[in-house]
Design an enzyme around this catalytic site. Structure first.
Site, mmCIF file in Angstrom:
data_model
loop_
_atom_site.group_PDB
_atom_site.id
_atom_site.type_symbol
_atom_site.label_atom_id
_atom_site.label_comp_id
_atom_site.label_asym_id
_atom_site.label_seq_id
_atom_site.Cartn_x
_atom_site.Cartn_y
_atom_site.Cartn_z
ATOM 1 N N HIS A 163 -119.552 -58.642 5.000
ATOM 2 C CA HIS A 163 -118.547 -57.881 4.259
ATOM 3 C C HIS A 163 -117.814 -58.740 3.232
ATOM 4 O O HIS A 163 -117.619 -58.337 2.098
ATOM 5 C CB HIS A 163 -117.545 -57.287 5.252
ATOM 6 C CG HIS A 163 -116.498 -56.446 4.611
ATOM 7 N ND1 HIS A 163 -116.769 -55.216 4.058
ATOM 8 C CD2 HIS A 163 -115.165 -56.651 4.440
ATOM 9 C CE1 HIS A 163 -115.657 -54.697 3.572
ATOM 10 N NE2 HIS A 163 -114.666 -55.559 3.787
ATOM 11 N N PHE A 164 -117.410 -59.932 3.642
ATOM 12 C CA PHE A 164 -116.676 -60.821 2.734
ATOM 13 C C PHE A 164 -117.677 -61.695 1.975
ATOM 14 O O PHE A 164 -117.747 -62.911 2.159
ATOM 15 C CB PHE A 164 -115.662 -61.650 3.521
ATOM 16 C CG PHE A 164 -114.544 -60.808 4.089
ATOM 17 C CD1 PHE A 164 -113.512 -60.357 3.276
ATOM 18 C CD2 PHE A 164 -114.536 -60.457 5.425
ATOM 19 C CE1 PHE A 164 -112.486 -59.577 3.794
ATOM 20 C CE2 PHE A 164 -113.518 -59.677 5.956
ATOM 21 C CZ PHE A 164 -112.487 -59.232 5.133
#
Length: 196
Positions: A163-164
């Site tokens: 996600h990051f």
């Protein structure tokens, strides 16, 4: 990205003529981007019981915060623990848990707006750059692919991370953004200037 994408889309449908381009990094606008990760959240939206609220609250504890950073990361051992430790310190501020739970509950309003956002994309066709961590368990890669249905002028890049994505692919993503903006914003500026 993430919570910022819904804010951007709300502004885009309100002021479509003011949007030159979109840059989307794991910012979902499609139901197929919401997988099993969202089951506790959907239960919370449908019935705000103590049990459902507690499941969402657990995701905001340190174990959940770290999980979201390292899950899907190509080399989680190379990520600095500072990133999730700082996030958790901010999450743990007095009164913040209630704010976070209210934000989580309100997030359903974004999902209800997905059809409007998709209609905006189809109608206005903003040049769009997708840079997506394909191993994201919150916003699935299927959500990235879904943009291809609605956009004709799309630059699309998947990265072997979570996600990051910026934590592992920051330089590569910055290069894509730089090239994309140079092409699309500079072109638009030249067109605008030559039409005056």
């Amino acid at each position: 990205m993430d919570y910022g994408a819904p804010i951007g889309y709300r502004l885009a449908i309100q002021y479509p003529e003011q949007i030159e381009t979109l840059i989307v990094q794991n910012g979902n606008a499609y139901e197929e981007g919401l997988g099993d990760f969202w089951k506790p959240m959907r239960a919370f939206w449908q019935n705000k019981t103590l049990e459902n609220t507690d499941r969402v609250r657990q995701a905001l504890a340190s174990k959940g915060t770290k999980w979201y950073y390292i899950t899907g990361a190509r080399n989680p051992e190379n990520l600095s623990p500072d990133i999730w430790t700082l996030d958790q310190a901010l999450l743990d501020r007095p009164g913040n848990i209630d704010i976070q739970l209210a934000l989580k509950y309100d997030y359903q309003s974004n999902v209800r707006l997905y059809p409007q956002w998709q209609a905006y994309l189809r109608q206005y066709q903003p040049p769009t750059l997708i840079v997506w961590g394909k191993n994201d368990q919150g916003f699935l890669v299927e959500g990235a692919y879904a943009y291809k249905r609605d956009l004709k002028n799309l630059e699309f890049h998947l990265f072997d991370t979570g996600h990051f994505a910026l934590e592992e692919e920051g330089d590569a993503i910055a290069d894509h953004i730089r090239r994309f903006l140079t092409t699309h914003v500079v072109e638009n500026t030249k067109l605008t200037t030559s039409n005056k």
